[in-house]
Structures are given as structure tokens and as C-alpha cells.
Design an enzyme around this catalytic site. Structure first.
Site, PDB file in Angstrom:
ATOM      1  N   GLY A   1       0.876  -1.058   0.420  1.00 27.40           N
ATOM      2  CA  GLY A   1       0.033  -0.257   0.384  1.00 27.40           C
ATOM      3  C   GLY A   1       0.969   1.332   0.255  1.00 27.40           C
ATOM      4  O   GLY A   1       1.962   1.346  -0.540  1.00 27.40           O
TER       5      GLY A   1
ATOM      6  N   ILE B   1       2.313   2.907   2.478  1.00 28.80           N
ATOM      7  CA  ILE B   1       3.497   2.282   2.915  1.00 28.80           C
ATOM      8  C   ILE B   1       5.070   1.860   2.084  1.00 28.80           C
ATOM      9  O   ILE B   1       5.743   2.331   2.384  1.00 28.80           O
ATOM     10  CB  ILE B   1       3.424   1.603   4.437  1.00 28.80           C
TER      11      ILE B   1
ATOM     12  N   ARG C   1       2.255  -4.377  12.776  1.00 32.57           N
ATOM     13  CA  ARG C   1       1.385  -4.694  13.648  1.00 32.57           C
ATOM     14  C   ARG C   1       2.070  -6.365  13.836  1.00 32.57           C
ATOM     15  O   ARG C   1       1.765  -7.046  13.628  1.00 32.57           O
ATOM     16  CB  ARG C   1      -0.141  -5.342  13.488  1.00 32.57           C
TER      17      ARG C   1
ATOM     18  N   ASP D   1       9.898  -2.764  15.189  1.00 35.62           N
ATOM     19  CA  ASP D   1       8.804  -1.513  15.580  1.00 35.62           C
ATOM     20  C   ASP D   1       7.702  -1.628  16.458  1.00 35.62           C
ATOM     21  O   ASP D   1       7.088  -1.032  17.075  1.00 35.62           O
ATOM     22  CB  ASP D   1       8.430  -0.141  14.904  1.00 35.62           C
TER      23      ASP D   1
ATOM     24  N   GLU E   1       2.486  -5.420  23.186  1.00 37.68           N
ATOM     25  CA  GLU E   1       2.426  -4.084  23.348  1.00 37.68           C
ATOM     26  C   GLU E   1       2.289  -3.412  24.729  1.00 37.68           C
ATOM     27  O   GLU E   1       0.775  -3.859  24.604  1.00 37.68           O
ATOM     28  CB  GLU E   1       2.422  -3.162  22.469  1.00 37.68           C
TER      29      GLU E   1
ATOM     30  N   HIS F   1       7.504   1.106  18.981  1.00 40.56           N
ATOM     31  CA  HIS F   1       6.373   1.006  18.069  1.00 40.56           C
ATOM     32  C   HIS F   1       6.217   3.254  17.629  1.00 40.56           C
ATOM     33  O   HIS F   1       5.116   4.197  17.757  1.00 40.56           O
ATOM     34  CB  HIS F   1       4.878   1.048  18.629  1.00 40.56           C
TER      35      HIS F   1
ATOM     36  N   GLY G   1       8.260  12.098  14.754  1.00 37.22           N
ATOM     37  CA  GLY G   1       8.955  12.709  14.380  1.00 37.22           C
ATOM     38  C   GLY G   1       8.894  13.412  12.915  1.00 37.22           C
ATOM     39  O   GLY G   1       9.673  14.483  13.018  1.00 37.22           O
TER      40      GLY G   1
END
Length: 334
Positions: A150, A152, A235, A259, A264, A283, A288
Site C-alpha cells: 500500500g 507505506i 502490527r 517496531d 505491546e 512503536h 518525528g
């Protein structure tokens, strides 16, 4: 339009973007949700982890006027698991987070192949270790498989191309997207088993669903070459963490950078903390960038404009409908 806004991200920018379309109700925390969604047309929220079964029931009981839920995240595993009230539509943040997540993914990949963990350990010991050289690798000429192509995945491919990597995109259909950039090769997820032995690196960018949970399991990890590395920025549940730790400790995988984990935060006793050539970040891949707030606010404003005009919303995602609970309001789907 009346919109409830529950977010710790870009709060002021998004509130300002919604203001021209009507009343904006700022929700301090989940405990205030009941009053905020009473009579609200829209709910805009960050932190998909808040979307539990109890949260979904609250929407069904008290969100009788609710027609639109806008997630400020790319992931939507909460609504995928628990459903949304009948008559509502769900939209996600689309490509808003993609540039920074892609940057983080490539950083993790480079850190693995350039053995940054070994260098950091030697630095901490004040030890000049030129013996690291034989363990180094490079992205030049390597095959990087991006599982989930997609926005990303496309941004990752754009950042990998200057390194001379050969990028293979994997999607459900295997058909190329009209949005660019195109990978060097596109395959369907049904071909993943055959593709893994050719992969020097595997980057996971899939949303979490029943179909994708532990899509990277012990069997598929075993299909990767022993020198291959894995990066997960999607995920944690898309990768079997137990199988991953076993493969790393047995030397059947060259390294991993995560990540996201399952669960989590990752418990201190989890073996992944002590596996060789493993990097764990908490995560943070999407954060940033100073441009993020503006991208999120612009998307919310565009969708609010479309909602007010009765037009199709951007980045709509299909999730199950949650049956109204006792005392809730039953409505026909829109």
C-alpha cells in the site's frame, strides 16, 4: 456537523480543521466519551488501542446519531475485531503516516545489514572491532520483499531504489497499483511461499486481520534464507514472535528489526529482547516528522467537507458491523 475529537496527536490542528464545519467537542479521555458522542455525527480519534469491545459497545449505546468514524492511524485492527455501529462508515489516515514509517523501515533494514548492533556493542566496550567486516552486507543487488504494497510499501520502495535493491511487492491480488512507484516485480500473496527463498530481506507492512495474523509463522520463516533479515513496521500480530525468536537463536535467520510486537509493551521476559542481531523500537515508526500534523489536519478537513456535502469519503475501510447491545440503538445500515 457535530464532531467529537479524541486525540493526543495534532489536536489543535485537527480541531481547527473541523471548526468550519460545525461544533467540535474535545474529549479529554475515554471516560468523557459518553457525553461527547451524544448527538454527534462524527468521531475523530487517534490511538487505535482504545477501540476495545467496551469502546465499541459505548458507541452502539450512545452514538445514535453517529455516521462517520475517522481514525488518525493507518491501522484499524480494533474496529476490524470488534466492529462499528450499524449505519456508520470508518475511514483511516491513508498515507499520512507513510513517509516517516517508510523512513524508519529503511533505517531498520540498513541497521541490520550493516550490523549496527555489533558496532554499538563494540563501542560500548571501547573496542575497535574490524572483525565485523566479514559479517557486513549491503542492499545493493539484494531482493527486498515488501509484504503489503500500500502507501507505506510504495514509499519504502521509493527509498530503497537509490540503494540498488530489487523490490518485490506482495498484495492480495498481485496486480500493480495505479499509484506509484511500481516495484520491480509484483506478486500475489498466494505466491509468497515460493518467493521467500529468493528474498534477502522481508519487510511487513500489512494491516492486522484474521487473515494476516501470524502470516509470517514458523513455516514461512523457515523458507527464508539463513542470511535473510526481517523488518516489521505493521502490527506485531502479523509475525509469530515465538517462532521468530527460535529462528534467530538457532541461526536460521540473519536478523530482525521490530517496531511492533505482540503484545505491546513487550514483556521484559520475552526472549526477543535477547535474540542475536535483533533491534526493537517501541512503536515509534510514524513519529518525528513536522509535516505529520498538517497532513492529518488536511485529511480530516477534506473528509469533513465531503461528509457535509454527502460525497464519498477518502480512505474508507470495510470492517464488520457490531450488533447493538442491550439498551443500544438499532439502526439500519446506511
Amino acid at each position: 456537523m457535530k464532531a467529537a475529537l479524541l486525540t493526543s496527536i495534532a489536536r489543535d490542528s485537527i480541531a481547527a480543521s473541523l471548526a468550519p464545519f460545525g461544533e467540535v467537542r474535545l474529549v479529554a479521555d475515554v471516560q468523557d466519551l459518553h457525553q461527547a458522542i451524544d448527538g454527534a455525527d462524527a468521531l475523530v480519534m487517534s490511538n487505535p488501542g482504545l477501540y476495545t469491545a467496551e469502546f465499541a459497545d459505548e458507541l452502539c449505546r450512545h452514538g445514535g446519531a453517529l455516521k462517520w468514524i475517522q481514525f488518525l492511524s493507518a491501522g484499524y485492527d480494533g474496529p476490524q475485531l470488534h466492529g462499528i455501529p450499524a449505519g456508520t462508515v470508518l475511514t483511516n489516515a491513508g498515507e499520512c503516516w507513510s513517509p516517516t514509517v517508510a523512513e524508519h523501515a529503511v533505517m531498520l533494514l540498513l541497521a541490520l545489514v550493516r550490523r549496527l548492533t555489533d558496532c554499538h556493542q563494540a563501542q560500548g566496550e571501547r573496542r575497535w572491532d574490524a572483525g565485523i567486516r566479514p559479517r557486513l552486507s549491503s542492499l545493493e543487488g539484494k531482493t527486498v520483499t515488501v509484504l503489503g504494497y500500500g502507501s507505506i510499501g510504495r514509499d519504502i520502495a521509493a527509498r530503497l531504489r537509490p540503494f540498488g535493491a530489487h523490490v518485490v511487492g506482495v498484495t492480495r491480488s498481485g496486480k500493480p497499483s495505479e499509484a506509484g512507484p511500481a516495484p520491480d516485480r509484483m506478486v500475489a500473496v498466494g505466491q509468497l511461499h515460493a518467493l521467500l527463498p529468493e528474498s534477502d530481506a522481508l519487510i511487513v507492512t500489512l494491516p492486522l486481520s484474521q487473515e494476516t495474523r501470524h502470516i509470517i509463522d514458523a513455516d514461512r520463516l523457515a523458507r527464508l534464507p539463513a542470511h535473510a533479515v526481517l523488518v516489521n513496521v505493521s502490527r506485531g500480530g502479523t509475525v509469530d514472535g515465538v517462532a521468530l525468536a527460535e529462528a534467530l537463536k538457532a541461526g536460521r535467520l540473519g536478523g530482525a528489526a521490530l517496531d511492533v510486537t505482540e503484545p505491546e509493551p513487550l514483556p521484559a521476559t520475552d526472549p526477543l529482547w535477547t535474540t542475536p542481531n535483533t533491534i526493537i523500537t517501541p512503536h515509534i515508526a510514524g513519529f518525528g516528522s513536522g509535516a505529520l500534523d498538517g497532513r492529518l489536519a488536511a485529511l480530516v478537513a477534506e473528509n469533513a467537507s465531503r461528509f457535509a456535502a454527502g460525497r464519498a469519503l477518502l480512505h474508507r475501510v470495510d470492517v464488520p458491523v457490531r450488533p447493538a447491545t442491550a439498551g443500544g440503538q438499532h439502526r439500519d445500515p446506511a
